[in-house]
Design a protein around this motif. Structure first.
Motif, short mmCIF file in Angstrom:
data_model
loop_
_atom_site.label_atom_id
_atom_site.label_comp_id
_atom_site.label_asym_id
_atom_site.label_seq_id
_atom_site.Cartn_x
_atom_site.Cartn_y
_atom_site.Cartn_z
N SER A 11 -12.09 -7.68 0.62
CA SER A 11 -10.80 -8.13 0.35
C SER A 11 -9.84 -6.93 0.79
N ALA A 12 -8.72 -7.44 0.84
CA ALA A 12 -7.61 -6.64 1.18
C ALA A 12 -6.50 -7.48 0.09
N ASN A 13 -5.78 -6.34 -0.66
CA ASN A 13 -5.11 -6.74 -1.74
C ASN A 13 -3.67 -5.78 -1.74
N MET A 14 -2.55 -6.39 -2.05
CA MET A 14 -1.53 -5.26 -2.49
C MET A 14 -1.58 -5.21 -4.12
N ASP A 15 -1.78 -3.92 -4.45
CA ASP A 15 -1.87 -3.55 -5.77
C ASP A 15 -0.42 -3.33 -6.41
N LEU A 16 -0.05 -4.12 -7.41
CA LEU A 16 1.30 -4.02 -8.10
C LEU A 16 0.89 -3.18 -9.35
N VAL A 17 1.08 -1.90 -9.30
CA VAL A 17 0.57 -0.90 -10.40
C VAL A 17 1.71 -0.51 -11.34
N ALA A 18 1.26 -0.92 -12.60
CA ALA A 18 2.33 -0.27 -13.72
C ALA A 18 1.60 0.72 -14.63
N THR A 19 2.26 1.81 -14.96
CA THR A 19 1.82 2.86 -15.80
C THR A 19 2.31 2.59 -17.09
N ALA A 20 1.76 2.93 -18.19
CA ALA A 20 2.21 2.91 -19.69
C ALA A 20 1.44 3.77 -20.31
N PRO A 21 2.12 4.12 -21.59
CA PRO A 21 1.10 5.30 -22.58
C PRO A 21 -0.27 4.67 -22.94
N VAL A 22 -0.16 3.16 -23.29
CA VAL A 22 -1.23 2.43 -23.73
C VAL A 22 -1.46 1.06 -23.06
N LEU A 23 -2.56 0.72 -22.70
CA LEU A 23 -2.72 -0.76 -22.36
C LEU A 23 -2.26 -1.81 -23.45
N PRO A 24 -1.74 -2.81 -22.94
CA PRO A 24 -1.26 -3.82 -24.04
C PRO A 24 -2.61 -4.69 -24.48
N PHE A 68 3.20 -8.78 2.32
CA PHE A 68 2.33 -8.08 2.19
C PHE A 68 1.34 -7.84 3.28
N GLY A 69 1.03 -8.88 3.83
CA GLY A 69 0.04 -8.70 5.08
C GLY A 69 0.39 -7.79 6.03
N VAL A 70 1.58 -7.63 6.49
CA VAL A 70 1.95 -6.76 7.47
C VAL A 70 1.73 -5.24 6.87
N THR A 71 2.21 -5.18 5.59
CA THR A 71 1.97 -3.75 5.02
C THR A 71 0.77 -3.37 5.00
N LEU A 72 -0.16 -4.23 4.42
CA LEU A 72 -1.57 -3.89 4.42
C LEU A 72 -2.25 -3.45 5.83
N THR A 73 -1.98 -4.25 6.58
CA THR A 73 -2.38 -3.85 8.00
C THR A 73 -2.05 -2.73 8.59
N ALA A 74 -0.63 -2.66 8.29
CA ALA A 74 -0.08 -0.99 8.85
C ALA A 74 -0.66 0.14 7.97
N ARG A 75 -0.94 -0.08 6.80
CA ARG A 75 -1.28 0.93 6.13
C ARG A 75 -2.87 1.52 6.37
N VAL A 89 -4.02 -15.05 8.13
CA VAL A 89 -4.20 -16.60 7.70
C VAL A 89 -2.68 -17.02 6.91
N TYR A 90 -2.46 -18.22 7.15
CA TYR A 90 -1.17 -18.86 6.65
C TYR A 90 -1.14 -18.73 5.22
N GLY A 91 -0.23 -18.25 4.60
CA GLY A 91 -0.08 -18.11 3.17
C GLY A 91 0.19 -16.66 2.63
N SER A 92 -0.29 -16.37 1.19
CA SER A 92 0.08 -15.23 0.68
C SER A 92 -1.34 -14.13 0.76
N SER A 93 -0.96 -13.14 0.90
CA SER A 93 -2.00 -12.00 0.75
C SER A 93 -2.65 -12.06 -0.68
N GLY A 94 -3.92 -11.34 -0.88
CA GLY A 94 -4.23 -11.06 -2.08
C GLY A 94 -3.42 -9.98 -2.77
N VAL A 95 -3.49 -10.28 -4.04
CA VAL A 95 -2.44 -9.40 -4.99
C VAL A 95 -3.41 -9.03 -6.24
#
Length: 300
Positions: A11-24, A68-75, A89-95
Motif C-alpha cells: 500500500s501507499a497512503n497519505m498519513d495525516l498525523v496529529a500529536t497530542a499529550p494523550v490519545l483520546p 495525494f497520489g502525485v505527492t506520494l509518487t514524488a516522495r 487509478v482514478y479516484g482517491s489515494s489511500g489515507v
C-alpha cells in the motif's frame, strides 16, 4: 557488497498525523499540539526503508489520481524507490489517520482508497517479482494480489517475506508460499493464538518467523532451531509509527545480501530503533549509516 533487488508489494497512503499529550478515549476530544501530512502506507514505508538501507527497491502498488497520489509518487522517487510500475487509478489515494501521544504510542485508521483497486497483476508486474532477490508483502492490499505475487515468486525461486499486517488469520494457501513471516504480538495472536510467550507456535504455518515486541525486542524462530531473542536497541522514542516498517525493509535488504537471519534481525532492530527517534513513518526511515551506528551484532 552487491545491491540487492527488493520488490515490495503493498500500500501507499497519505498519513495525516496529529500529536497530542494523550490519545483520546472513545467519545473524547483532546487538544493536539501539532499536525503534519506525511507519505506512508506499509508498502511505501517498507520500500523507502529498503532503499535507504541500501537496497534497489521497487514498489508495486497503486495511488489515486488526486493530489495525494502525485505527492506520494514524488516522495517515493525522491527517496530512491523505483516507481516505474506504480499504478495510478482514478479516484482517491489511500489515507491513514494517525494520532500520536507524548510517549510515542499511536492509533491508526486506514482508508484504503486506490490500494483496494490494486488487483490482477500484469505480465510486466509478474516479471518484476520474478527478477527480485526478495519479495516483501503485507496485507493492506487485496489478498488475491498478494497470493498471485507470492505464487510467482515461489515459481521463480524468489524468497517471500510476509509482514502479516493488519492482523488476521492467514489462509493456508498463502502461508505455504511464505519463507519468512514478520509479525508483532497482536498479529501473532491472530494467526496462532500466541504472542511472545510462544513464538515457536508460528512455525505451525511457516518455516521461519520473526515476532517483534517493541521495547522487549524480537524473537526469531525457525524449524529445527532454538528460538533466539533479538534484544532491543535502546533509544529515546518519539514516534513508533514506522518502526515495524523500518525493521522489515532493512531485514529484507540484509537477508537478500546473504546475512543469516539472526544477524539480519539484529541489524533490522537497529533500523526500527533509529526510525522511532523521529516523527512520522516514511520520513523517519534511517539510512544505512544510521543503522550501522546502532547495530549490535549477535552474541554467541
Amino acid at each position: 557488497m552487491r545491491q540487492p533487488r527488493v520488490v515490495v508489494l503493498g500500500s501507499a497512503n497519505m498519513d495525516l498525523v496529529a500529536t497530542a499529550p494523550v490519545l483520546p478515549l472513545p467519545g473524547e476530544t483532546v487538544l493536539g499540539s501539532d499536525f503534519v501530512m506525511l507519505p506512508g502506507g506499509k508498502g511505501a514505508n517498507q520500500a523507502i526503508a529498503a532503499a535507504r538501507a541500501g537496497g534497489a527497491a521497487v514498489l508495486l502498488g497503486a495511488v489515486g489520481s488526486d493530489s495525494f497520489g502525485v505527492t506520494l509518487t514524488a516522495r517515493l522517487a525522491a527517496s530512491g524507490v523505483d516507481t516505474s510500475r506504480l499504478r495510478v487509478v482514478y479516484g482517491s489515494s489511500g489515507v491513514a489517520l494517525v494520532s500520536v501521544n507524548a510517549a510515542g504510542e499511536n492509533t491508526i485508521v486506514v482508508v484504503p482508497g486506490a490500494n483496494a483497486a490494486f488487483t490482477g497483476l500484469s505480465p510486466e508486474e509478474i516479471a518484476v517479482v520474478c527478477a527480485a532477490d526478495v519479495l516483501v508483502a503485507q496485507l493492506e492490499i487485496p489478498l488475491d494480489t498478494v497470493l498471485a505475487a507470492a505464487g510467482a515468486a515461489r515459481r521463480a525461486g524468489v524468497p517471500v517475506v510476509l509482514n502479516a499486517a493488519p492482523a488476521m488469520r492467514l489462509p493456508a494457501e498463502l502461508t505455504e508460499l511464505v519463507d519468512l513471516l514478520v509479525v508483532n504480538e497482536r498479529e501473532a495472536a491472530a494467526i496462532c493464538g500466541h504472542g511472545r510467550e510462544d513464538p515457536g507456535a508460528l512455525l505451525a504455518t511457516v518455516p521461519r518467523a520473526l515476532l517483534t515486541a517493541g521495547p522487549a525486542g524480537a524473537w526469531y524462530a525457525a524449524r529445527g532451531e532454538p528460538v533466539r531473542h533479538i534484544p532491543p536497541v535502546p533509544v529515546e522514542s518519539v514516534d513508533t509509527t514506522g518502526a515495524g516498517d523500518a525493521f522489515t525493509g532493512a531485514l529484507a535488504v540484509a537477508w537478500a545480501q546473504g546475512r543469516d537471519l539472526v544477524d539480519a534481525a539484529h541489524w533490522a532492530a537497529a533500523a526500527g530503533a533509529a526510525s522511532a527517534r523521529r516523527l512520522g513513518a516514511s520520513v523517519a526511515m534511517p539510512d544505512r549509516a544510521e543503522i550501522d551506528a546502532l547495530y549490535r551484532p549477535p552474541v554467541g
